[in-house]
Scaffold this active site. Structure first.
Site, mmCIF file in Angstrom:
data_model
loop_
_atom_site.group_PDB
_atom_site.id
_atom_site.type_symbol
_atom_site.label_atom_id
_atom_site.label_comp_id
_atom_site.label_asym_id
_atom_site.label_seq_id
_atom_site.Cartn_x
_atom_site.Cartn_y
_atom_site.Cartn_z
ATOM 1 N N GLU A 111 -3.369 14.876 3.056
ATOM 2 C CA GLU A 111 -3.856 14.022 1.968
ATOM 3 C C GLU A 111 -4.251 14.826 0.723
ATOM 4 O O GLU A 111 -4.434 14.254 -0.346
ATOM 5 C CB GLU A 111 -5.059 13.197 2.452
ATOM 6 C CG GLU A 111 -4.769 12.286 3.631
ATOM 7 C CD GLU A 111 -3.636 11.299 3.379
ATOM 8 O OE1 GLU A 111 -3.364 10.998 2.204
ATOM 9 O OE2 GLU A 111 -3.007 10.849 4.362
ATOM 10 N N TYR A 140 -9.356 11.433 4.174
ATOM 11 C CA TYR A 140 -9.463 11.384 2.712
ATOM 12 C C TYR A 140 -10.756 12.032 2.231
ATOM 13 O O TYR A 140 -10.805 12.589 1.143
ATOM 14 C CB TYR A 140 -9.373 9.940 2.207
ATOM 15 C CG TYR A 140 -8.098 9.250 2.624
ATOM 16 C CD1 TYR A 140 -6.872 9.598 2.059
ATOM 17 C CD2 TYR A 140 -8.108 8.264 3.602
ATOM 18 C CE1 TYR A 140 -5.698 8.973 2.449
ATOM 19 C CE2 TYR A 140 -6.937 7.620 3.997
ATOM 20 C CZ TYR A 140 -5.735 7.979 3.418
ATOM 21 O OH TYR A 140 -4.579 7.364 3.805
ATOM 22 N N HIS A 193 2.805 14.438 0.009
ATOM 23 C CA HIS A 193 3.183 14.233 1.420
ATOM 24 C C HIS A 193 4.640 14.615 1.631
ATOM 25 O O HIS A 193 4.993 15.306 2.580
ATOM 26 C CB HIS A 193 3.018 12.756 1.801
ATOM 27 C CG HIS A 193 1.604 12.289 1.932
ATOM 28 N ND1 HIS A 193 0.674 12.937 2.695
ATOM 29 C CD2 HIS A 193 0.969 11.196 1.427
ATOM 30 C CE1 HIS A 193 -0.480 12.270 2.649
ATOM 31 N NE2 HIS A 193 -0.328 11.214 1.878
ATOM 32 N N HIS A 224 0.854 -1.192 0.000
ATOM 33 C CA HIS A 224 0.000 0.000 0.000
ATOM 34 C C HIS A 224 0.894 1.248 0.000
ATOM 35 O O HIS A 224 1.775 1.392 0.847
ATOM 36 C CB HIS A 224 -0.943 0.008 1.201
ATOM 37 C CG HIS A 224 -1.934 1.122 1.130
ATOM 38 N ND1 HIS A 224 -3.147 0.991 0.480
ATOM 39 C CD2 HIS A 224 -1.878 2.408 1.550
ATOM 40 C CE1 HIS A 224 -3.785 2.154 0.535
ATOM 41 N NE2 HIS A 224 -3.037 3.030 1.178
ATOM 42 N N ALA A 225 0.639 2.152 -0.939
ATOM 43 C CA ALA A 225 1.519 3.307 -1.125
ATOM 44 C C ALA A 225 1.597 4.167 0.140
ATOM 45 O O ALA A 225 0.585 4.420 0.789
ATOM 46 C CB ALA A 225 1.006 4.158 -2.285
ATOM 47 N N HIS A 250 -6.548 0.455 5.605
ATOM 48 C CA HIS A 250 -6.531 1.380 6.733
ATOM 49 C C HIS A 250 -7.168 0.813 8.002
ATOM 50 O O HIS A 250 -6.944 1.353 9.074
ATOM 51 C CB HIS A 250 -7.210 2.688 6.329
ATOM 52 C CG HIS A 250 -6.572 3.301 5.113
ATOM 53 N ND1 HIS A 250 -6.705 2.754 3.851
ATOM 54 C CD2 HIS A 250 -5.778 4.390 4.958
ATOM 55 C CE1 HIS A 250 -6.026 3.483 2.977
ATOM 56 N NE2 HIS A 250 -5.453 4.482 3.618
ATOM 57 N N HIS A 254 0.145 11.999 -5.392
ATOM 58 C CA HIS A 254 -0.404 12.035 -4.031
ATOM 59 C C HIS A 254 0.727 11.845 -3.008
ATOM 60 O O HIS A 254 0.862 12.622 -2.053
ATOM 61 C CB HIS A 254 -1.459 10.926 -3.893
ATOM 62 C CG HIS A 254 -1.998 10.775 -2.508
ATOM 63 N ND1 HIS A 254 -3.168 11.379 -2.098
ATOM 64 C CD2 HIS A 254 -1.516 10.118 -1.424
ATOM 65 C CE1 HIS A 254 -3.386 11.082 -0.827
ATOM 66 N NE2 HIS A 254 -2.397 10.321 -0.392
ATOM 67 N N GLU A 255 1.541 10.813 -3.225
ATOM 68 C CA GLU A 255 2.608 10.515 -2.258
ATOM 69 C C GLU A 255 3.647 11.634 -2.215
ATOM 70 O O GLU A 255 4.100 12.029 -1.146
ATOM 71 C CB GLU A 255 3.285 9.179 -2.593
ATOM 72 C CG GLU A 255 2.364 7.970 -2.483
ATOM 73 C CD GLU A 255 1.631 7.885 -1.163
ATOM 74 O OE1 GLU A 255 2.148 8.349 -0.138
ATOM 75 O OE2 GLU A 255 0.502 7.365 -1.153
HETATM 76 O O1 X8Z Z 1 -4.214 5.424 1.259
HETATM 77 C C1 X8Z Z 1 -4.148 6.276 0.398
HETATM 78 C C2 X8Z Z 1 -2.792 6.756 -0.093
HETATM 79 C C3 X8Z Z 1 -1.783 6.758 0.976
HETATM 80 S S1 X8Z Z 1 -2.069 7.971 2.188
HETATM 81 C C4 X8Z Z 1 -2.311 5.870 -1.199
HETATM 82 N N1 X8Z Z 1 -5.269 6.754 -0.190
HETATM 83 C C5 X8Z Z 1 -6.595 6.276 0.181
HETATM 84 C C6 X8Z Z 1 -6.802 4.840 -0.249
HETATM 85 O O2 X8Z Z 1 -5.998 4.316 -1.019
HETATM 86 O O3 X8Z Z 1 -7.785 4.236 0.168
HETATM 87 C C7 X8Z Z 1 -5.341 7.791 -1.213
HETATM 88 C C8 X8Z Z 1 -6.786 7.906 -1.573
HETATM 89 C C9 X8Z Z 1 -7.566 7.186 -0.529
HETATM 90 ZN ZN ZN Z 2 -1.848 9.863 1.519
#
Ligand code: X8Z
Ligand code: ZN
Length: 616
Positions: free
Chosen positions: A413, A523, A389, A355-356, A513, A385-386
């Site tokens: 975010e 988000y 951060h 997961h990024a 998450h 997105h990354e």
């Molecule tokens: O988790 C993330 C990022 C890392 S903070 C990749 N996001 C959420 C997800 O993937 O569920 C970005 C958008 C929503």
């Molecule tokens: Zn993020």
């Protein structure tokens, strides 16, 4: 700092003793007599407490970042133990500091110190109980849950075993409902063993929140927004009420198109949409089904996945391209260590958390990303997105440790996403990815694609914590975890599970998450804020066309404005930071509605023409 972790690492008990912080251990006592002398004394004490706390926190933060980085890049029994050990120490210290911070009489403190004490008190996301054995247990649970997600794989019927990003590619590209269902269901198997661990984690963290004076973990999480927790909940309701009509129109349109594509049995014309047909493992953004749902004449004229493939973009080139955008705004290039130490591709030989995420190992310049990049549009956006951060982290590096964070977590975010809203056709042409900019007749296509990603996300962004907050408060008991998850999925998103689910399933655990304990409302906020930022920054450019065609690429003035806000870190309440860029202190979904206004008209016409019964 790893953005997914509590920012608040603090000093262990032993260190507090070494520092001679005994004067802080009972500050209430010091403040009982309200003489000038005592006030002064307590001020000095508070200042010393904060100062020492920050010094220790920054040291501990680096230790934990390294342990976590190694664990996340090399998931084994031993790295889990090491990460849990450091996490345990850091949590114990955080809890101790939070408890002490709450005891200071703040009346004569500077605003800055008051703010620091409040942040120290309320910023934990996984507070442990004071009892050390419970703290150790919580750290262990946390590491195990992360590991279960990171190691998760599903082996397809043909024998191929795939990781989450690989399965996501199938969800994005396949139109075969049987395969989509297999992958959807298969991935969720990884979450079943998480259930007892999660239940225990919730109980312990609730006890921890209680020890800190909060009713439960829900109240603590909602206390992190410079307002009362109940006011924050209301703020969210208001924002959702603003955008819900737009979501309803999109939902109605998409359901109708899916019905035409797949027929009544697989995609019914009424009721909630089956969650495996929306181009994403969690049905959280729907941009990948653009081709399926868009009418022929609304074609935007390109597909970023195709453009990247046509030019044989490598993963590194995708990152370089994103860096180039930030450079064009005036941000300094990423340091060499970013390129040397980041993880860009999925290693063949070991389990990693794919997961990024974006990291700041030393809270200064050692910024990195960790991501198993797929060469497609989704990941091109996610790289921006990354990096958002990382640039934020570097911008606030001169702040004192407690303020090294974003104005609120939604801001962190929103930055990279704001930049990614500027990936417009003319930007793609400027960087040589696209030959011809499509004309205005393609605007509906462009807007529809964007809405499938951004508007579809809104109820998902909201519902995860609506579920968790109820779990934390006990309103949802463990025996209803899965059922209530699907009730909320239906209520907010209007989607349903494609097959019968029951309480042996733990579908929330199949979303990163939840096992990783990362709050998710951030988000939702980011999806509102990024449109506010985009609108405000676009006003600085010479853009005369519609807002969705505006790109801030190359605009140093917009970059400088953004940077002013980023540099503030968490030193001011978020409305102040918001005003730096937007001129307004209010989060407001009107920027979203303005951006999509032509699409909303179009969607309503389409739904009317097709005589669709909207709602579910
Ligand atoms: O988790 C993330 C990022 C890392 S903070 C990749 N996001 C959420 C997800 O993937 O569920 C970005 C958008 C929503
Ligand atoms: Zn993020």
């Amino acid at each position: 700092m790893n953005l997914f972790l509590s920012r608040q690492s603090c000093l262990p008990a032993t260190i507090a003793m070494i520092l001679g912080l005994s004067a802080c251990s009972d500050p209430q006592k010091n403040n009982q007599e309200n003489t000038q002398e005592n006030k002064q004394k307590s001020n000095i004490t508070a200042e010393a407490f904060i100062n020492d706390a920050e010094n220790r926190l920054s040291q501990l933060s680096i230790e934990q970042n390294r342990a976590e980085w190694i664990y996340n890049n090399f998931i084994t029994y031993d790295t889990a133990q090491l990460a849990a050990k450091v996490g345990e120490e850091r949590t114990a210290t955080s809890v101790r500091l939070a408890t002490q911070a709450a005891q200071y009489d703040q009346t004569s403190l500077s605003d800055k110190d008051k703010r620091k004490l409040n942040i120290l008190r309320s910023s934990l996301v996984l507070p442990a109980p004071l009892d050390p054995s419970k703290n150790a247990e919580l750290a262990q649970l946390n590491a195990e849950l992360n590991g279960l997600y990171g190691k998760g794989k599903y082996c397809l019927k043909d024998g191929q075993c795939l990781t989450q990003p690989e399965l996501s590619v199938i969800m994005a590209e396949s139109k075969d409902p049987a395969l989509l269902l297999e992958v959807w269901q298969g991935w969720r198997e990884i979450a079943k063993p998480m259930r007892p661990l999660f239940e225990k984690e919730v109980a312990l963290a609730n006890e921890g929140a209680n020890d800190l004076g909060y009713k439960d973990l829900s109240e603590l999480w909602r206390s992190q927004y410079d307002m009362k927790p109940e006011d924050f909940s209301k703020e969210l309701d208001n924002l959702w009420t603003q955008v819900k009509p737009l979501y309803d129109s999109l939902h109605c349109y998409v359901r109708g198109e899916l019905n035409e594509e797949y027929g009544d049995t697989i995609a019914p014309a009424n009721g909630p949409i089956p969650a495996h047909l929306l181009g994403n493992m969690w049905a959280q953004s729907w941009g990948n089904i653009y081709d399926t749902v868009a009418p022929a004449d609304a074609d935007p004229g390109y597909d970023i996945t195709q453009l990247l493939r046509n030019q044989n973009y490598t993963e590194i080139q995708m990152v370089e391209q994103a860096e180039n955008f930030f450079s064009s705004l005036g941000f300094a290039p990423l340091p060499d260590t970013f390129w040397e130490r980041s993880l860009f591709t999925q290693p063949e030989d070991r389990d990693v958390v794919c997961h990024a995420s974006a990291w700041d190992l030393d809270d200064l310049d050692d910024i990195r990303i960790k991501m198993c990049i797929q060469k497609d549009a989704d990941d091109f956006i996610t790289i921006h997105h990354e990096l958002g951060h990382n640039y934020y982290q570097r911008a606030y590096k001169e702040q004192p440790f407690i303020f090294k964070n974003s104005a609120n977590d939604g801001f962190h975010e929103a930055i990279g996403d704001t930049v990614a809203l500027s990936i417009t056709p003319s930007y793609l042409q400027q960087i040589g990815l696209l030959d011809t900019v499509p004309d205005a007749s393609k605007d509906i296509g462009l807007l529809l694609k964007q809405a499938l990603d951004k508007v579809a996300f809104l109820p998902f962004g909201l519902m995860i914590d609506q579920w968790r907050w109820k779990v934390f408060s006990g309103e949802i008991p463990p025996e209803e975890y899965n059922q209530s998850w699907w009730e909320l999925r239906e209520k907010y998103q209007g989607v349903k599970a494609p097959v019968e689910r029951n309480e042996t399933d733990f579908d929330p655990g199949a979303k990163y998450h939840v096992p990783a304990n990362v709050p998710y409302t951030r988000y939702f906020l980011a999806h509102i804020l990024q449109f506010q930022f985009h609108q405000a920054l676009c006003e600085m450019t010479q853009n005369t066309g519609p807002i969705h065609r505006c790109s801030i690429y190359g605009n140093k003035e917009a970059g400088a404005k953004l940077n002013t806000m980023l540099e503030m870190g968490q030193s001011q309440p978020w409305p102040k930071a918001l005003a730096v860029v937007t001129g307004s202190q209010k989060m407001d979904a009107n920027a979203v509605l303005d951006y999509f206004a032509p699409l909303q008209v179009w969607l309503n016409e389409q739904n009317k023409q097709a005589n669709r019964q909207c709602g579910w």
